[in-house]
Design a protein around this motif. Structure first.
Motif, PDB file in Angstrom:
ATOM      1  N   UNK A 888       0.832  -1.203   0.000  1.00 15.90           N
ATOM      2  CA  UNK A 888       0.000   0.000   0.000  1.00 15.90           C
ATOM      3  C   UNK A 888       0.868   1.255   0.000  1.00 15.90           C
ATOM      4  N   UNK A 889       1.924   1.260   0.820  1.00 18.33           N
ATOM      5  CA  UNK A 889       2.812   2.414   0.856  1.00 18.33           C
ATOM      6  C   UNK A 889       3.565   2.574  -0.463  1.00 18.33           C
ATOM      7  N   UNK A 890       4.020   1.466  -1.022  1.00 17.56           N
ATOM      8  CA  UNK A 890       4.777   1.536  -2.264  1.00 17.56           C
ATOM      9  C   UNK A 890       3.913   1.968  -3.437  1.00 17.56           C
ATOM     10  N   UNK A 891       2.653   1.547  -3.446  1.00 16.80           N
ATOM     11  CA  UNK A 891       1.761   1.841  -4.570  1.00 16.80           C
ATOM     12  C   UNK A 891       1.140   3.228  -4.463  1.00 16.80           C
ATOM     13  N   UNK A 892       0.617   3.548  -3.291  1.00 19.97           N
ATOM     14  CA  UNK A 892      -0.136   4.790  -3.135  1.00 19.97           C
ATOM     15  C   UNK A 892       0.542   5.845  -2.274  1.00 19.97           C
ATOM     16  N   UNK A 893       1.600   5.438  -1.568  1.00 19.85           N
ATOM     17  CA  UNK A 893       2.230   6.380  -0.654  1.00 19.85           C
ATOM     18  C   UNK A 893       1.399   6.552   0.605  1.00 19.85           C
ATOM     19  N   UNK A 894       1.945   7.181   1.611  1.00 18.70           N
ATOM     20  CA  UNK A 894       1.204   7.379   2.861  1.00 18.70           C
ATOM     21  C   UNK A 894       0.135   8.451   2.719  1.00 18.70           C
ATOM     22  N   UNK A 895      -0.912   8.329   3.491  1.00 11.89           N
ATOM     23  CA  UNK A 895      -1.963   9.346   3.489  1.00 11.89           C
ATOM     24  C   UNK A 895      -1.471  10.594   4.209  1.00 11.89           C
ATOM     25  N   UNK A 896      -2.190  11.684   4.003  1.00 14.58           N
ATOM     26  CA  UNK A 896      -1.823  12.928   4.675  1.00 14.58           C
ATOM     27  C   UNK A 896      -1.922  12.778   6.192  1.00 14.58           C
ATOM     28  N   UNK A 897      -2.943  12.043   6.650  1.00 10.56           N
ATOM     29  CA  UNK A 897      -3.100  11.858   8.090  1.00 10.56           C
ATOM     30  C   UNK A 897      -1.974  11.006   8.649  1.00 10.56           C
ATOM     31  N   UNK A 898      -1.561   9.964   7.931  1.00 11.25           N
ATOM     32  CA  UNK A 898      -0.453   9.137   8.396  1.00 11.25           C
ATOM     33  C   UNK A 898       0.833   9.949   8.481  1.00 11.25           C
ATOM     34  N   UNK A 899       1.059  10.812   7.503  1.00  9.68           N
ATOM     35  CA  UNK A 899       2.235  11.676   7.529  1.00  9.68           C
ATOM     36  C   UNK A 899       2.182  12.637   8.717  1.00  9.68           C
ATOM     37  N   UNK A 900       1.008  13.214   8.954  1.00 11.91           N
ATOM     38  CA  UNK A 900       0.874  14.181  10.047  1.00 11.91           C
ATOM     39  C   UNK A 900       1.150  13.521  11.394  1.00 11.91           C
ATOM     40  N   UNK A 901       0.586  12.328  11.600  1.00 11.72           N
ATOM     41  CA  UNK A 901       0.773  11.658  12.889  1.00 11.72           C
ATOM     42  C   UNK A 901       2.231  11.262  13.102  1.00 11.72           C
ATOM     43  N   UNK A 902       2.879  10.731  12.058  1.00 12.62           N
ATOM     44  CA  UNK A 902       4.287  10.346  12.189  1.00 12.62           C
ATOM     45  C   UNK A 902       5.168  11.566  12.429  1.00 12.62           C
ATOM     46  N   UNK A 903       4.937  12.616  11.652  1.00 15.00           N
ATOM     47  CA  UNK A 903       5.767  13.814  11.773  1.00 15.00           C
ATOM     48  C   UNK A 903       5.583  14.483  13.142  1.00 15.00           C
ATOM     49  N   UNK A 904       4.346  14.544  13.603  1.00 16.13           N
ATOM     50  CA  UNK A 904       4.061  15.220  14.874  1.00 16.13           C
ATOM     51  C   UNK A 904       4.764  14.537  16.037  1.00 16.13           C
ATOM     52  N   UNK A 905       4.737  13.206  16.059  1.00 14.09           N
ATOM     53  CA  UNK A 905       5.386  12.501  17.171  1.00 14.09           C
ATOM     54  C   UNK A 905       6.898  12.654  17.120  1.00 14.09           C
ATOM     55  N   UNK A 952       8.613  11.201  -0.987  1.00 10.50           N
ATOM     56  CA  UNK A 952       9.914  10.713  -0.546  1.00 10.50           C
ATOM     57  C   UNK A 952       9.773   9.423   0.275  1.00 10.50           C
ATOM     58  N   UNK A 953       8.767   9.367   1.120  1.00  8.98           N
ATOM     59  CA  UNK A 953       8.531   8.145   1.886  1.00  8.98           C
ATOM     60  C   UNK A 953       8.208   6.994   0.942  1.00  8.98           C
ATOM     61  N   UNK A 954       7.346   7.271  -0.013  1.00  8.08           N
ATOM     62  CA  UNK A 954       6.978   6.243  -0.976  1.00  8.08           C
ATOM     63  C   UNK A 954       8.199   5.762  -1.761  1.00  8.08           C
ATOM     64  N   UNK A 955       9.054   6.683  -2.162  1.00 10.10           N
ATOM     65  CA  UNK A 955      10.246   6.311  -2.928  1.00 10.10           C
ATOM     66  C   UNK A 955      11.197   5.467  -2.092  1.00 10.10           C
ATOM     67  N   UNK A 956      11.357   5.818  -0.817  1.00  6.15           N
ATOM     68  CA  UNK A 956      12.246   5.051   0.054  1.00  6.15           C
ATOM     69  C   UNK A 956      11.719   3.639   0.246  1.00  6.15           C
ATOM     70  N   UNK A 957      10.419   3.507   0.397  1.00  6.89           N
ATOM     71  CA  UNK A 957       9.820   2.179   0.548  1.00  6.89           C
ATOM     72  C   UNK A 957      10.026   1.363  -0.719  1.00  6.89           C
ATOM     73  N   UNK A 958       9.804   1.973  -1.861  1.00  6.11           N
ATOM     74  CA  UNK A 958       9.988   1.257  -3.124  1.00  6.11           C
ATOM     75  C   UNK A 958      11.446   0.820  -3.317  1.00  6.11           C
ATOM     76  N   UNK A 959      12.369   1.673  -2.906  1.00  4.28           N
ATOM     77  CA  UNK A 959      13.786   1.396  -3.132  1.00  4.28           C
ATOM     78  C   UNK A 959      14.294   0.254  -2.259  1.00  4.28           C
ATOM     79  N   UNK A 960      13.879   0.223  -1.007  1.00  6.06           N
ATOM     80  CA  UNK A 960      14.479  -0.717  -0.065  1.00  6.06           C
ATOM     81  C   UNK A 960      13.576  -1.885   0.331  1.00  6.06           C
ATOM     82  N   UNK A 961      12.290  -1.640   0.501  1.00  4.11           N
ATOM     83  CA  UNK A 961      11.400  -2.680   1.040  1.00  4.11           C
ATOM     84  C   UNK A 961      10.791  -3.498  -0.101  1.00  4.11           C
TER      85      UNK A 961
END
Length: 980
Positions: A888-905, A952-961
């Motif tokens: 899901x992350x590799x295909x669609x990338x993270x949602x805006x809410x997922x990014x906000x929660x990760x970044x905020x913490x 960028x998150x999506x690209x990193x996931x595609x590259x390594x995972x």
């Protein structure tokens, strides 16, 4: 990357398990901490203690915590009671800046459960997070994550025998955010939904938690402690985690009824501390909790039972994975009374007696006899009992001799008063801590303050100021005489001792022989007091004339500087006000494993035996006496890149502390007994490594990630440890201590000129050292290639438990810092996703995890990991959930809410640590500051993470995972051997 952490955790004992069985704390309540814990109740046979009359007026009636006590309340806490009976305590506190810590305690735990409800209090705690009519399943955690609170670290809950406590450390302090947070908490506690579908899912999570924590050996030990330490009490028949049968019988209606019965405002306490006016915090409590009403009549308190004499006085717990250990327990009933000024004197007498006993036990362990390690505690468990417990680790097959020697030491203190010098030494240590509590009170972080206050509530104690503690200490210490200590020892030894022995094989004669050995040991003649020589810092010789400074480099970006002495020693220093009158010192010696070849055989795992013989001219016992009353203790670790000495001291003691550390750097004090003690301790505890899949992974997983590099080979077997000779041990560590650079990192409240002079006269005065830097080949550590089939390790614990881990090779942290930050964000997002899917939707594991780890030392080493402890049958389901989340992350990338929660913490963690955590500066300055990327990456953290995009998150996931691109490790139950 780890550095042999498992090998140096220390000797495994039974103290913590005994404590949990009683529901009490094992901390020695020494009149030193910012609280006074529950007053000890002497038995009717106890001799009267000298006491002082109360010097205080009664505290204000509004202090509900101090009812019945004449000890003044800490004026920084404002307490009150709402009309519905809910009690609260609030306090303004500036650290961490812009945050508020909240704790809500419910007076319900395992002891409030009926027979068929065992484990339900803990089950209800889980269900409180699964939604209310107002807030959907898991929505509370999402709201808090958007505010910057991490799940697990900042939002959590715990259940004990007596209470359930909900925790929230909110990195916001404005009125709106605090009220939103308290509204959610109040809604969770009063209106949890108990959806039957979610109950079925959470049942799997609770059972998974039970299986992960309660190994077969621990279950055996729990039963033995229940029978011997708490017989006749309700605590003997209750376990917080419950049983498979009672957890299986928990229906949605039953759990709801349990929650409605016990979750009531008059049984609740809310404690808050943070960077906001107390009026604002009180307003939030009133608005959120004021309308809460209990349903039906209040429940009756359980019958907590009455202690009875056990059927035997000694039992053995035999298990192939058990460490060799002995616990001797003197048990008496617990009776609660409010704490008073008059009661502090006997408590201080008891704490000093216990400290003297511990010093004597420690001295005995250092002799190299039958005892490897020994310590004593006195614990008080509300609704249970009081226990003096001596836990000792004997050498293999020498438990009887160790038992005899322990009783010889105990009987000596019973039959003869201690020397006045022993008493004064302990009182000096107590005074140091009492004084420092006053000096450092402004440094306290809000999470610690609310936890301490809630701990007082849990134990029925009162919370007082450090100034009052000092007053109580000074008023009581004159009564702490050798005669009073001897009388106290006789009092706490009045009950008949009870013995629990654990080990991997049955003892000859079984429990009958154990009972006989206990009877024999009790009558052992008292040990003879040995003369001790006087010690002085004058015995430390200066290594040479003070060193000269050859270079000073300001680091204005972080208000720090670097100083280099003529002998090559570097001093990195930063003055901060985070911790008043406190200085953190880190000394890094040599290159650790870095300048060893990948095929080298290292003895880095043996560092635990390095200073157990003492320091310089002082034996371990002499060292302890040398530093009495001073803040001079230090610890050491063997990290990948250096041997590290750690010390926390103060300006007054800094110079002598550096002299001691320099003495160690000049040469280790070797002793045959110390290495033998290390070997015997390792031999005794090695089998317990296989009790849990997690400890097996920790000991042996790393070697499968480092591409065959022998420096990371994992825990050695006992035969390898036993084969180590004193000559080889000494030669290895002499070489390590003599080569490579020495770097000091000093952070804290110091005088710059005094610090530089102290370093110049100590480390700066050493002779220049051979550099021997690591070669590019030695630094070229790379992750192992992906596995075609899983690597399988085996544990010998619960037969239904397993761990599955996937590691994707990445790079060092500085290879591409933007990509590194994207990987960290991906780790946070994937971790949350696994929690929400595999745990919350399937109940597949108690704590699935994911994250990125990239080395700041090895340029090409890094991994991205994801895994879980679970039942072996759930591995395919986990892999499916993980693959789906990554796809899901590799295909669609993270949602805006997922990014906000990760970044905020992530950003809230940065903000809090800079203002309240001096350790972050120690870590930064310990890195290679000649590399400009070190400071650049640190200074750009906030802006860098704020700029990370979903692409960028999506690209990193595609590259390594990538599918099939991971190193897969499984830790499975060891297959049963066929019967002969």
């Amino acid at each position: 990357m780890k550095s042999f952490a498992y090998l140096n955790r220390g000797i495994i004992g039974m103290h913590s398990f005994v404590s949990r069985a009683m529901g009490g704390s094992l901390a020695l309540c020494l009149l030193l901490s910012p609280q006074i814990s529950t007053a000890r109740q002497a038995s009717a046979a106890s001799p009267p203690k000298p006491t002082a009359p109360s010097r205080y007026a009664a505290p204000p009636a509004t202090s509900w915590q101090h009812v019945g006590s004449d000890i003044p309340a800490d004026p920084q806490w404002q307490t009150g009671t709402l009309a519905n009976g809910l009690r609260y305590a609030v306090r303004r506190n500036a650290k961490p800046a812009g945050s508020v810590s909240i704790r809500v305690r419910l007076d319900v735990g395992a002891l409030m459960e009926r027979d068929e409800e065992q484990g339900w209090a803990h089950f209800v705690e889980h269900m409180a997070f699964r939604g209310t009519p107002k807030l959907g399943d898991g929505e509370a955690v999402k709201v808090w994550q958007r505010m910057g609170a991490s799940f697990g670290a900042d939002t959590n809950a715990s259940t004990t025998r007596l209470s359930t406590i909900y925790k929230l450390d909110l990195p916001k302090a404005d009125a709106e955010s605090v009220t939103i947070a308290t509204n959610i908490l109040a809604d969770m506690l009063a209106n949890a939904s108990f959806d039957p579908r979610l109950v079925e899912i959470e049942r799997k999570v609770v059972l998974a938690e039970r299986s992960a924590r309660l190994t077969p050996f621990r279950e055996k030990l729990r039963r033995a402690i229940s029978a011997l330490v708490v017989p006749g009490l309700l605590a003997a028949r209750r376990d917080i985690i419950g049983t498979p049968e009672t957890l299986g019988g928990a229906s949605a209606d039953g759990l709801r009824a349990f929650q409605r019965r016990w979750y009531r405002p008059e049984r609740a306490v809310v404690v808050m501390a943070g960077d906001a006016p107390t009026s604002q915090l009180i307003a939030a409590i009133e608005a959120s909790f004021g309308g809460w009403r209990g349903e039906g009549p209040p429940p009756a308190e359980p019958d907590y039972g009455k202690m009875v004499t056990p059927t035997t006085e000694a039992v053995s717990v035999i298990d192939p994975l058990a460490s060799s250990a002995v616990a001797i327990n003197w048990v008496r009933p617990y009776v609660y009374e409010p704490e008073t000024v008059r009661g502090t004197t006997p408590r201080l007498v008891q704490s000093v007696a216990l400290a003297i006993l511990n010093r004597r036990l420690s001295t005995e362990a250092q002799r190299g006899g039958a005892i490897i390690d020994a310590s004593a505690t006195y614990s008080r468990g509300r609704r249970t009992n009081e226990v003096l417990s001596i836990s000792l680790t004997p050498k293999t097959d020498q438990w009887s001799a160790a038992l005899d020697r322990t009783f010889a030491i105990v009987n000596e203190l019973r039959d003869s008063p201690p020397a006045q010098a022993e008493v004064e030494a302990v009182l000096a240590d107590r005074k140091l801590l009492v004084d420092r509590a006053i000096i450092t009170r402004a440094d306290a972080a809000s999470p610690s303050l609310v936890d301490e206050f809630m701990g007082d509530v849990d134990s029925g104690s009162v919370t007082v100021s450090p100034e009052v503690i000092k007053d109580l200490f000074e008023g009581a210490q004159s009564a702490v005489t050798p005669a009073a200590i001897q009388a106290e020892v006789r009092t706490i030894l009045t009950p008949e001792p009870r013995l629990i022995l654990t080990g991997p094989k049955p003892i000859a004669g079984g429990d009958t022989a154990l009972v006989a050995a206990l009877g024999k040991a009790r009558n052992i003649a008292a040990a003879e007091t040995e003369a001790v020589r006087s010690v002085s810092f004058d015995e430390l010789k200066a290594p040479g004339p003070p060193g000269k400074i050859v270079r000073t480099q300001p680091l204005p970006e972080i208000d720090a500087e670097r100083i280099t002495f003529a002998n090559g020693v570097e001093l990195a220093l930063k003055k901060t006000g985070i911790e008043q009158n406190n200085i953190r010192v880190l000394v890094q010696i040599g290159h650790g494993l870095l300048n060893r070849n990948p095929d080298a055989t290292t003895l880095q795992w043996s560092f635990g035996a390095l200073i157990s013989s003492g320091v310089g001219p002082f034996s371990a016992d002499e060292f302890q006496r040398l530093v009495t009353g001073r803040q001079l203790g230090f610890s050491y670790t063997a990290s990948v890149n250096s041997l590290d000495l750690h010390m926390r001291t103060n300006p007054k003691d800094l110079t002598d502390g550096l002299r001691l550390m320099t003495t160690l750097a000049q040469g280790v004090r070797y002793g045959d007994a110390s290495l033998d003690r290390f070997k015997r301790g390792y031999e005794s505890s090695y089998a317990s490594l296989y009790n849990q899949p997690g400890s097996v992974l920790g000991a042996y997983g790393e070697k499968h990630l480092t591409n065959g590099d022998n420096r990371f080979a994992g825990a050695p077997d006992p035969a390898t440890v036993n084969a180590l000779t004193n000559a080889d041990f000494r030669a290895y560590w002499d070489a390590r201590m003599a080569e490579g650079p020495i770097k000091l990192v000093v952070v804290g409240d110091f005088d710059r000129a005094a610090l530089i002079a102290a370093v110049a006269a100590s480390f700066g005065a050493l002779q220049p050292r051979q550099a021997v830097p690591p070669t590019p080949t030695q630094l070229d550590v790379r992750p192992s290639p992906p596995t075609k089939s899983p690597i399988t390790l085996y544990h010998r614990g619960a037969t239904d438990q397993a761990i599955v881990m996937h590691y994707w090779p990445t790079t060092g942290v500085y290879a591409d810092i933007a990509e590194s930050r994207a990987l960290s964000m991906a780790g946070s997002i994937l971790n949350t996703r696994l929690q929400e899917t595999f745990r919350e939707q399937q109940g597949g594991s108690y704590a699935p995890s994911a994250g990125s780890s990239q080395s700041p030392i090895f340029p090409r080493f890094g991994t991205f990991s994801a895994g879980a402890q679970l039942t072996a049958g759930m591995i395919p389901a986990f892999d499916k959930a993980l693959d789906a989340a990554i796809a899901e992350l590799a295909t669609n990338g993270p949602t805006a809410d997922a990014m906000e929660r990760a970044r905020s913490t992530i950003l809230s963690d940065f903000a809090r640590e800079k203002s309240s955590n001096a350790a972050v500066w120690v870590t930064l300055l310990s890195r290679d500051l000649d590399d400009p990327r070190v400071l650049s990456v640190f200074l750009s953290r906030e802006a860098g993470y704020a700029a990370v995009t979903a692409a960028q998150v999506q690209a990193a996931v595609r590259k390594y995972l990538k599918p099939g691109g991971s190193i897969d490790i499984r830790v499975l139950p060891e297959p049963a051997k066929p019967a002969k």
